[in-house]
Design a protein around this motif. Sequence first.
Motif, PDB file in Angstrom:
ATOM      1  N   UNK A  51       0.819  -1.215   0.000  1.00 39.23           N
ATOM      2  CA  UNK A  51       0.000   0.000   0.000  1.00 39.23           C
ATOM      3  C   UNK A  51       0.854   1.268   0.000  1.00 39.23           C
ATOM      4  N   UNK A  52       2.150   1.120   0.176  1.00 40.27           N
ATOM      5  CA  UNK A  52       3.037   2.285   0.174  1.00 40.27           C
ATOM      6  C   UNK A  52       4.118   2.073  -0.884  1.00 40.27           C
ATOM      7  N   UNK A  53       4.244   3.047  -1.771  1.00 39.10           N
ATOM      8  CA  UNK A  53       5.199   2.966  -2.874  1.00 39.10           C
ATOM      9  C   UNK A  53       6.177   4.130  -2.796  1.00 39.10           C
ATOM     10  N   UNK A  54       7.440   3.849  -3.083  1.00 37.94           N
ATOM     11  CA  UNK A  54       8.473   4.874  -3.030  1.00 37.94           C
ATOM     12  C   UNK A  54       8.960   5.211  -4.424  1.00 37.94           C
ATOM     13  N   UNK A  55       9.022   6.492  -4.723  1.00 33.44           N
ATOM     14  CA  UNK A  55       9.499   6.951  -6.033  1.00 33.44           C
ATOM     15  C   UNK A  55      10.578   8.000  -5.814  1.00 33.44           C
ATOM     16  N   UNK A  56      11.496   8.098  -6.771  1.00 30.19           N
ATOM     17  CA  UNK A  56      12.524   9.113  -6.618  1.00 30.19           C
ATOM     18  C   UNK A  56      12.519  10.156  -7.720  1.00 30.19           C
ATOM     19  N   UNK A  77      11.179   9.525  -2.164  1.00 32.50           N
ATOM     20  CA  UNK A  77      12.372   9.045  -1.454  1.00 32.50           C
ATOM     21  C   UNK A  77      13.666   9.547  -2.093  1.00 32.50           C
ATOM     22  N   UNK A  78      13.553  10.166  -3.272  1.00 30.87           N
ATOM     23  CA  UNK A  78      14.754  10.643  -3.957  1.00 30.87           C
ATOM     24  C   UNK A  78      15.040  12.101  -3.666  1.00 30.87           C
ATOM     25  N   UNK A  79      16.186  12.581  -4.130  1.00 30.44           N
ATOM     26  CA  UNK A  79      16.564  13.987  -3.946  1.00 30.44           C
ATOM     27  C   UNK A  79      15.515  14.870  -4.623  1.00 30.44           C
ATOM     28  N   UNK A  80      14.985  15.832  -3.875  1.00 34.24           N
ATOM     29  CA  UNK A  80      13.915  16.693  -4.381  1.00 34.24           C
ATOM     30  C   UNK A  80      14.470  18.073  -4.719  1.00 34.24           C
ATOM     31  N   UNK A  81      14.333  18.447  -5.988  1.00 34.56           N
ATOM     32  CA  UNK A  81      14.766  19.784  -6.395  1.00 34.56           C
ATOM     33  C   UNK A  81      13.700  20.795  -5.981  1.00 34.56           C
ATOM     34  N   UNK A  82      14.147  21.967  -5.567  1.00 36.08           N
ATOM     35  CA  UNK A  82      13.202  22.962  -5.042  1.00 36.08           C
ATOM     36  C   UNK A  82      12.170  23.376  -6.092  1.00 36.08           C
ATOM     37  N   UNK A  83      12.556  23.384  -7.364  1.00 38.19           N
ATOM     38  CA  UNK A  83      11.599  23.824  -8.390  1.00 38.19           C
ATOM     39  C   UNK A  83      10.552  22.763  -8.730  1.00 38.19           C
ATOM     40  N   UNK A  84      10.670  21.581  -8.116  1.00 39.40           N
ATOM     41  CA  UNK A  84       9.698  20.506  -8.369  1.00 39.40           C
ATOM     42  C   UNK A  84       8.743  20.293  -7.182  1.00 39.40           C
ATOM     43  N   UNK A  95       7.642  12.974   2.515  1.00 34.10           N
ATOM     44  CA  UNK A  95       8.901  13.242   1.807  1.00 34.10           C
ATOM     45  C   UNK A  95      10.030  12.762   2.709  1.00 34.10           C
ATOM     46  N   UNK A  96      10.770  11.746   2.262  1.00 35.74           N
ATOM     47  CA  UNK A  96      11.846  11.155   3.071  1.00 35.74           C
ATOM     48  C   UNK A  96      13.137  11.966   2.998  1.00 35.74           C
ATOM     49  N   UNK A  97      13.274  12.769   1.947  1.00 36.51           N
ATOM     50  CA  UNK A  97      14.599  13.256   1.554  1.00 36.51           C
ATOM     51  C   UNK A  97      14.820  14.748   1.787  1.00 36.51           C
TER      52      UNK A  97
END
Length: 233
Positions: A51-56, A77-84, A95-97
């Motif tokens: 029921x829980x999926x991780x995407x980067x 779970x991946x590095x998140x750019x501020x513009x996204x 948000x894990x990251x």
Amino acid sequence: MSVAENYREIEERVRAACARSGRDPKNVTLIAVSKTKPVSMLMEAYDAGARVFGENKVQEITEKVPAMPKDAKFHMIGHLQTNKIGQVIDKVSLIHSVDSLHLAEKIEKEAAKRDLIMDILLEVNVAREESKYGFFLEEVIPALETIGKYPHLHVKGLMTIAPNVENAEENRIHFKNLYQLYVDIKSKNIDNGTMSALSMGMTGDFEVAVEEGATMIRVGTGIFGSRQMGESK
């Protein structure tokens, strides 16, 4: 083996790791890391109980969320750019990251604009690897004291990506160190969250992570198999 068989086998290994360490398997969330995988494979995992999926990648989240059942949750779970940030903030439940004060501040501003509260984990670079993002252990509490003042962020806990090692036992010390910090923070009551989540352990070392206190493990290859030729990392 099929995705469903793989998923159930990972669940069984989690139960065994919990039994070895005197833990309740209900306290460990298995996150199916589905990056680069088609919705059809996510549905195989869903039908097996995921029921829980991780995407980067933000683009994959925006494509997959509407295609999956409503009770499927997605974590970034991946590095998140501020513009996204604006593209995912209303599509993911966690948000894990969050790996810098700058990113936390930007998420706060976007969450305030949308009038929502975003659950986050602080990413910790426990092994101090130059190639990894995240706070060093000694930076986490000062960061929490700042982020704790943000009304639209809810710090649920900590996350780490341990080194890529042949022998999972080599990462036990890193998991122990993060668990100790997690316990210390809980005792200080300095965050604005519940400090209830400890996201650590992947396909190669999740059993050691569970034995050392992980409440979330992120398993991709163990469930979905190796990436196909031509797939990006």
